[in-house]
Design a protein around this motif. Structure first.
Motif, PDB file in Angstrom:
ATOM      1  N   GLU A 321      -0.971 -76.145   6.457  1.00 58.66           N
ATOM      2  CA  GLU A 321      -0.984 -75.795   5.029  1.00 58.66           C
ATOM      3  C   GLU A 321       0.124 -74.788   4.705  1.00 58.66           C
ATOM      4  OE1 GLU A 321      -3.911 -73.584   1.772  1.00 58.66           O
ATOM      5  OE2 GLU A 321      -4.285 -73.394   3.927  1.00 58.66           O
ATOM      6  N   GLU A 322       0.219 -73.728   5.520  1.00 58.55           N
ATOM      7  CA  GLU A 322       1.240 -72.710   5.278  1.00 58.55           C
ATOM      8  C   GLU A 322       2.642 -73.312   5.353  1.00 58.55           C
ATOM      9  OE1 GLU A 322       0.598 -69.572   8.043  1.00 58.55           O
ATOM     10  OE2 GLU A 322      -1.432 -69.126   7.336  1.00 58.55           O
ATOM     11  N   ALA A 323       2.852 -74.168   6.338  1.00 59.48           N
ATOM     12  CA  ALA A 323       4.169 -74.795   6.489  1.00 59.48           C
ATOM     13  C   ALA A 323       4.489 -75.694   5.296  1.00 59.48           C
ATOM     14  CB  ALA A 323       4.220 -75.592   7.788  1.00 59.48           C
ATOM     15  N   LEU A 324       3.487 -76.427   4.816  1.00 60.87           N
ATOM     16  CA  LEU A 324       3.694 -77.289   3.658  1.00 60.87           C
ATOM     17  C   LEU A 324       4.142 -76.494   2.431  1.00 60.87           C
ATOM     18  CD1 LEU A 324       0.688 -79.793   3.800  1.00 60.87           C
ATOM     19  CD2 LEU A 324       3.102 -80.421   3.585  1.00 60.87           C
ATOM     20  N   LEU A 325       3.520 -75.351   2.218  1.00 60.84           N
ATOM     21  CA  LEU A 325       3.831 -74.566   1.028  1.00 60.84           C
ATOM     22  C   LEU A 325       5.197 -73.892   1.102  1.00 60.84           C
ATOM     23  CD1 LEU A 325       0.301 -73.002   0.380  1.00 60.84           C
ATOM     24  CD2 LEU A 325       1.384 -74.943  -0.783  1.00 60.84           C
ATOM     25  N   ARG A 344       8.421 -87.147   3.799  1.00 62.70           N
ATOM     26  CA  ARG A 344       7.555 -88.251   3.385  1.00 62.70           C
ATOM     27  C   ARG A 344       6.773 -88.809   4.569  1.00 62.70           C
ATOM     28  NH1 ARG A 344      11.194 -91.163   1.267  1.00 62.70           N
ATOM     29  NH2 ARG A 344      11.575 -92.573   3.017  1.00 62.70           N
ATOM     30  N   ASP A 345       7.427 -88.956   5.712  1.00 67.65           N
ATOM     31  CA  ASP A 345       6.737 -89.444   6.908  1.00 67.65           C
ATOM     32  C   ASP A 345       5.645 -88.472   7.351  1.00 67.65           C
ATOM     33  OD1 ASP A 345       8.430 -91.607   6.876  1.00 67.65           O
ATOM     34  OD2 ASP A 345       9.748 -90.851   8.461  1.00 67.65           O
ATOM     35  N   ALA A 346       5.941 -87.151   7.270  1.00 65.34           N
ATOM     36  CA  ALA A 346       4.940 -86.154   7.662  1.00 65.34           C
ATOM     37  C   ALA A 346       3.745 -86.173   6.711  1.00 65.34           C
ATOM     38  CB  ALA A 346       5.578 -84.764   7.681  1.00 65.34           C
ATOM     39  N   ALA A 356      -7.991 -85.116   9.348  1.00 71.03           N
ATOM     40  CA  ALA A 356      -7.406 -84.113   8.460  1.00 71.03           C
ATOM     41  C   ALA A 356      -8.412 -83.729   7.387  1.00 71.03           C
ATOM     42  CB  ALA A 356      -6.141 -84.656   7.815  1.00 71.03           C
ATOM     43  N   PRO A 357      -8.672 -82.430   7.181  1.00 71.46           N
ATOM     44  CA  PRO A 357      -9.588 -82.015   6.121  1.00 71.46           C
ATOM     45  C   PRO A 357      -9.083 -82.459   4.750  1.00 71.46           C
ATOM     46  CG  PRO A 357      -9.058 -80.172   7.585  1.00 71.46           C
ATOM     47  CD  PRO A 357      -8.114 -81.287   7.922  1.00 71.46           C
ATOM     48  N   GLY A 358     -10.008 -82.662   3.839  1.00 74.08           N
ATOM     49  CA  GLY A 358      -9.635 -83.112   2.499  1.00 74.08           C
ATOM     50  C   GLY A 358      -8.683 -82.164   1.800  1.00 74.08           C
ATOM     51  N   TRP A 359      -8.874 -80.839   1.989  1.00 72.65           N
ATOM     52  CA  TRP A 359      -8.011 -79.887   1.293  1.00 72.65           C
ATOM     53  C   TRP A 359      -6.571 -79.949   1.776  1.00 72.65           C
ATOM     54  CZ3 TRP A 359      -6.066 -76.405   4.787  1.00 72.65           C
ATOM     55  CH2 TRP A 359      -6.795 -76.157   5.949  1.00 72.65           C
ATOM     56  N   VAL A 360      -6.370 -80.323   3.050  1.00 74.40           N
ATOM     57  CA  VAL A 360      -5.000 -80.484   3.540  1.00 74.40           C
ATOM     58  C   VAL A 360      -4.377 -81.739   2.938  1.00 74.40           C
ATOM     59  CG1 VAL A 360      -3.552 -80.848   5.574  1.00 74.40           C
ATOM     60  CG2 VAL A 360      -5.464 -79.272   5.687  1.00 74.40           C
ATOM     61  N   ARG A 361      -5.164 -82.790   2.856  1.00 80.36           N
ATOM     62  CA  ARG A 361      -4.650 -84.008   2.238  1.00 80.36           C
ATOM     63  C   ARG A 361      -4.286 -83.756   0.773  1.00 80.36           C
ATOM     64  NH1 ARG A 361      -8.236 -89.124   4.435  1.00 80.36           N
ATOM     65  NH2 ARG A 361      -8.632 -88.348   6.532  1.00 80.36           N
ATOM     66  N   ASP A 362      -5.114 -82.971   0.094  1.00 78.16           N
ATOM     67  CA  ASP A 362      -4.817 -82.648  -1.305  1.00 78.16           C
ATOM     68  C   ASP A 362      -3.498 -81.896  -1.437  1.00 78.16           C
ATOM     69  OD1 ASP A 362      -7.144 -83.837  -2.137  1.00 78.16           O
ATOM     70  OD2 ASP A 362      -8.280 -81.965  -2.344  1.00 78.16           O
ATOM     71  N   ALA A 364      -1.030 -81.887   0.677  1.00 78.67           N
ATOM     72  CA  ALA A 364       0.062 -82.795   1.026  1.00 78.67           C
ATOM     73  C   ALA A 364       0.401 -83.693  -0.166  1.00 78.67           C
ATOM     74  CB  ALA A 364      -0.319 -83.636   2.233  1.00 78.67           C
ATOM     75  N   ALA A 365      -0.632 -84.200  -0.848  1.00 77.93           N
ATOM     76  CA  ALA A 365      -0.401 -85.052  -2.012  1.00 77.93           C
ATOM     77  C   ALA A 365       0.272 -84.270  -3.136  1.00 77.93           C
ATOM     78  CB  ALA A 365      -1.715 -85.651  -2.494  1.00 77.93           C
ATOM     79  N   ASP A 366      -0.154 -83.021  -3.342  1.00 81.04           N
ATOM     80  CA  ASP A 366       0.439 -82.191  -4.395  1.00 81.04           C
ATOM     81  C   ASP A 366       1.903 -81.878  -4.106  1.00 81.04           C
ATOM     82  OD1 ASP A 366      -1.904 -82.186  -5.825  1.00 81.04           O
ATOM     83  OD2 ASP A 366      -2.599 -80.248  -5.029  1.00 81.04           O
ATOM     84  N   VAL A 367       2.198 -81.544  -2.848  1.00 83.03           N
ATOM     85  CA  VAL A 367       3.582 -81.261  -2.475  1.00 83.03           C
ATOM     86  C   VAL A 367       4.445 -82.501  -2.690  1.00 83.03           C
ATOM     87  CG1 VAL A 367       5.112 -80.785  -0.515  1.00 83.03           C
ATOM     88  CG2 VAL A 367       3.083 -79.374  -0.884  1.00 83.03           C
TER      89      VAL A 367
END
Length: 386
Positions: A321-325, A344-346, A356-362, A364-367
């Motif tokens: 999550e931190e890396a995504l942000l 995109r692949d990641a 993967a927890p739902g909040w991480v998927r969320d 990822a989708a938002d990013v």
């Protein structure tokens, strides 16, 4: 008694002392390996004109030779002036690439290269000045190939790099021929041609009297190709040897273009190989080192996207999550099609991971949505509002 330093080395040291700039800081500013700066300071490396121009821009010095002022193109002076102009353009494009990525400047590089190549018919390429001009055109083609590669335009990148190799052969520039081959090996690997990548790397390593730094880079390419082919033991052995040989590979025969081959570069390729081989945990330490020490904005964006991939592979979701942000602010500055494709692949990797927890998927989708990267349907965890 200490041997007197040549004028350029002495002037560079004086300018660095006056500005309060150390070797590593100057290397960071001009986007090169600190070992290269050290070699120049100790007269073990003849500095390239591009390096001196970047130093002049950073420290306000006047170390780079001024291009000769001649009228017309019919004499050798005119050809030399054109060659100096091409080298200055190359240095500027390299700096822009480090800051903003290949996407926004690839077309400019291609245009300048094609324009310069179109003048070859009017240039006496048989003499030393003509060959120097031809070598500069070859270097422009090589740079255009790299920028197209970073823009994720693989077919165009390959064509430009093949032309760079051909031009370098005509210019009798063995160093640039080798550079083009290392780039071709890298490009082949990116599009899944591990066998072709390995063939090119092996061909380079079979050359007699190959400069140690070039051999080290060829070994990196071979290690990556072996990882792509699934040969874990040989891949890690080659990459480990490259990292162990890094310090001893520095010699006065190093081509100027090898300035960027440093510990960070080798560590990044080790991480890439480990990710390909399925060892995300092993890749993490190396990627974290790369993020801390990389000297360019584009490089940081690349390694942070790779961190997302590695944390997802290791199922370290909070760190993921931190890396995504960390990624969107960087990609607002860096326009690299290759980095965006890897992101995109990641993101797809996260979306498809059932653990993967739902909040991480969320997230990822938002990013992906914020950056205009399509990864599939937006996932919402149970109970989340749309």
């Amino acid at each position: 008694m200490e041997t007197p330093r040549p004028p350029v080395a002495a002037a560079l040291r004086e300018a660095m002392d006056a500005a309060g700039v150390g070797v590593r800081e100057l290397a960071r500013r001009v986007h090169c390996d600190h070992a290269y700066v050290s070699r120049v300071l100790h007269a073990r490396q003849q500095p390239s004109v591009d390096f001196l121009r970047m130093v002049d821009a950073e420290l306000g010095t006047d170390l780079a030779p001024a291009p000769p002022q001649h009228e017309g193109r019919g004499d050798g002076g005119g050809v030399r002036a054109e060659t100096e102009h091409l080298h200055a353009t190359i240095a500027h494009l390299v700096e822009l690439d480090g800051r903003y990525g290949g996407g926004p400047i690839a077309e400019t590089a291609v245009h300048v290269w094609r324009a310069a190549q179109s003048r070859l018919d009017a240039t006496a390429v048989d003499g030393p000045d003509g060959r120097a001009y031809l070598a500069a055109v070859a270097e422009l083609a090589e740079l255009a190939g790299w920028l197209l590669f970073d823009a994720d335009r693989a077919d165009e990148a390959r064509r430009a790099t093949l032309e760079a190799h051909m031009l370098a052969r005509h210019a009798r520039d063995t160093s640039m021929q080798r550079f083009a081959l290392t780039n071709l090996s890298m490009q082949d690997l990116e599009v899944g041609r591990a066998g072709e990548s390995l063939r090119i790397a092996d061909e380079l390593l079979e050359e007699l009297h190959l400069p140690p730094r070039v051999a080290l880079l060829a070994r990196i390419r071979r290690g990556r190709a072996l990882a792509g082919a699934g040969d874990e033991a040989r891949a890690l052995a080659d990459l480990g040897r490259a990292r162990a040989d890094l310090g001893d590979s520095i010699t006065t025969s190093d081509p100027a273009w090898t300035w960027w081959v440093d510990d960070n570069e080798v560590a990044g390729h080790q991480a890439e190989a480990l990710l390909v081989l399925g060892d995300a945990d092993g890749a993490l330490e190396r990627l974290q080192q790369c993020v801390r020490t990389v000297g360019t904005q584009r490089g940081e964006a690349f390694y942070r996207v790779q961190l997302v991939r590695a944390f997802a592979g290791a199922r370290a979701w909070r760190e993921c999550e931190e890396a995504l942000l960390e990624v969107p602010p960087l990609l607002a500055q860096v326009a690299s099609g290759r980095i965006r494709r890897r992101l995109r692949d990641a993101l797809r990797q996260i979306r498809r991971d059932r653990e993967a927890p739902g909040w991480v998927r969320d997230i990822a989708a938002d990013v992906g949505g914020d950056l205009g990267i399509v990864t599939g349907h937006h996932y919402r965890s149970p109970g989340a509002t749309s």
